[in-house]
Enzyme design. Structure first.
Site, short mmCIF file in Angstrom:
data_model
loop_
_atom_site.label_atom_id
_atom_site.label_comp_id
_atom_site.label_asym_id
_atom_site.label_seq_id
_atom_site.Cartn_x
_atom_site.Cartn_y
_atom_site.Cartn_z
N SER A 285 -79.45 9.64 10.09
CA SER A 285 -78.53 9.91 8.77
C SER A 285 -78.75 8.54 7.86
O SER A 285 -79.94 8.12 7.74
CB SER A 285 -77.05 10.24 9.17
OG SER A 285 -76.39 10.62 8.01
N ASP A 377 -80.77 21.42 8.62
CA ASP A 377 -79.78 20.11 8.35
C ASP A 377 -78.83 20.71 7.17
O ASP A 377 -79.55 20.83 6.16
CB ASP A 377 -80.64 19.13 8.08
CG ASP A 377 -79.73 17.81 7.91
OD1 ASP A 377 -78.55 17.89 7.85
OD2 ASP A 377 -80.52 16.51 8.04
N HIS A 412 -78.36 18.67 11.72
CA HIS A 412 -78.45 17.11 11.34
C HIS A 412 -78.12 16.05 12.72
O HIS A 412 -78.86 15.42 12.61
CB HIS A 412 -77.07 16.69 10.56
CG HIS A 412 -77.16 15.39 9.85
ND1 HIS A 412 -78.26 15.08 9.11
CD2 HIS A 412 -76.47 14.44 10.18
CE1 HIS A 412 -78.16 13.56 8.81
NE2 HIS A 412 -76.94 13.32 9.43
#
Length: 466
Positions: A285, A377, A412
């Site tokens: 991330s 995601d 994600h």
């Protein structure tokens, strides 16, 4: 006469016993002296059902083989797994199986016909775990204390049932331990020269290859990936940069800059147990952006980079040189919401929405780079960022440095294998509760985590050990 009488008496007694215990005698009486032949004992008492987990103590990235035996043939049963998180919340999963003609079944080869997952999934009981009914909303399973295991109670239940039904008959049970930290791994909290992190060193004298490990804007200091790296022979320094009590400034701001990340990389290179020219960086991330950004800083020469579902720049304005202080929860320009009110951050990290001056000069990267994409995601525009990385490196004549892994159905949070997937969880609880969507679907996400972890370790082996 005496010998013949005794022999007949023995036969009579055997017949009487056989009515109770099904003792079958094959043979004949010879000259009244003895019974010749064989005997087969068939007890009416069946051995108790047995459930095994092999091995019962493993690292979390290793498989456990679960089998059941001594069941009636073609019998309906449920296998249930339950454990407590470090916060005390109950997580569970269950699956329905049918024993074969021999009264056994094996999760490595047999199909679940219902429950938390279906099909042949040897580790399905682990990756399909979800909070049990009645637990708190918005949970995400993350190991807080890597020096203790997850203790998983696995039980065999009568019939195709839900473990929350009452009453449920437990036929057998076994307990398995799942560890992030192998015996001999050393854990050291680092609070020096302004750095806030935890260093993990593998057993042995070294020097070891190493990884600088950074997570996302959720903040804090997650240690579980680093401890698992060390369990696989790589020193690892997980670094806090936001949302930690020992960092300067308010908890919802990034108050460290380039010198902080340079110092973290230098800390690894200078360590007596680490090979200075064998240090890589990994980030998920926002940590992915910091991974690429750090690789282009003066004096930082990583041996490899791994980015997981993250941007190549920042959506938060750099307010002054070397320090970022934009409040993380105020930058809502590109937030979207689903019909449940859950926030979707995906648009925030589109390359076109990033601050131009923050975008990493990817053409300056000189080491192999692996980028992992979860195609479902919902928290980052991973595919678009992967495309930009690939295009930039191609234009710079560096296509050979780039490896892309792309996983349909994965979200994600691509974490170590067999970790339960959180499609949505709380992003913040104060001043108001905010749920965010991470994306992903359980079975393909689990497959992505298993494959990505294997390929990450292979990538590290190739670039940090040779």
């Amino acid at each position: 006469m005496f010998r013949s009488h005794v022999s007949v008496t023995i036969v009579r007694q055997l017949v009487e016993i056989s009515t109770k215990h099904r003792l079958f005698v094959f043979g004949k009486l010879i000259t009244g002296k003895r019974i010749v032949g064989s005997m087969r004992w068939e007890s009416s008492i069946r051995p108790a059902p047995l459930l095994t987990a092999t091995p019962v103590r493993t690292l979390v990235d290793e498989q456990t083989c679960i089998k059941a035996s001594f069941l009636p043939s073609n019998h309906h049963v449920t296998v249930c797994a339950r454990m407590r998180s470090d916060e005390g919340d109950l997580w569970q999963s269950f699956a329905h199986y049918n024993s074969n003609s021999g009264g056994t079944f094996d999760l490595n080869s047999d199909l679940s016909v219902g429950g938390s997952y279906s099909g042949c999934e040897p580790m399905g009981l682990f990756w399909s775990m979800q909070p049990a009914p009645g637990e708190r909303d918005g949970l995400r399973l993350r190991k807080k204390c890597v020096e203790s295991p997850y203790t998983v109670h696995i039980s065999l239940l009568e019939g195709h049932v839900s473990p929350n039904q009452e009453p449920v008959k437990e036929l057998a049970a076994v307990t398995a331990e799942r560890w992030y930290m192998a015996p001999g791994v050393k854990r050291q909290e680092i609070r020096q020269n302004g750095l806030v992190g935890t260093l993990f060193i593998p057993p042995g004298p070294g020097p070891f290859p190493a990884m600088l490990d950074m997570w996302g804007m959720g903040g804090g200091l997650p240690e579980y990936r680093s401890s698992l790296f060390a369990s696989r022979g790589y020193a690892s320094f997980c670094l806090a940069y936001v949302g930690h009590k020992d960092l300067p400034g308010p908890p919802n701001t990034i108050n460290v800059g380039d010198s902080y990340f340079q110092a973290a990389f230098q800390f690894l290179q200078d360590h007596s147990h680490i090979a200075a020219d064998k240090v890589g960086i990994v980030g998920l991330s926002y940590g992915c952006y910091l991974t690429f950004h750090t690789a282009t800083l003066a004096g930082v020469k990583p041996a490899c980079l791994i980015g997981i579902n993250g941007p190549v720049g920042s959506s938060r304005e750099l307010l002054r040189v070397n320090v970022m202080t934009k409040e993380c929860d105020k930058d809502q320009t590109f937030w979207n919401y689903d019909d449940q009110g859950y926030v979707i951050f995906k648009q925030t990290s589109l390359p076109s929405n990033l601050y131009p001056e923050s975008i990493v000069k990817l053409e300056e990267i000189t080491c192999p780079l692996m980028y992992i994409v979860g195609e479902d995601d919902l928290s980052a525009s991973s595919k678009e960022n992967a495309d930009l990385i690939e295009e930039t490196l191609r234009a710079a004549g560096k296509s050979h440095l780039f490896t892309r892994l792309s996983y349909p159905g994965a979200g994600h949070l691509i974490e170590p294998p067999y970790s339960p997937m959180s499609r949505a969880s709380f992003w913040a609880v104060k001043p108001e509760k905010l749920m965010t969507l991470w994306g992903g679907h359980p079975a393909p996400h689990a497959a992505a985590q298993e494959d990505a972890w294997k390929k990450m370790l292979e990538f590290m082996e190739l670039n940090l050990r040779r």
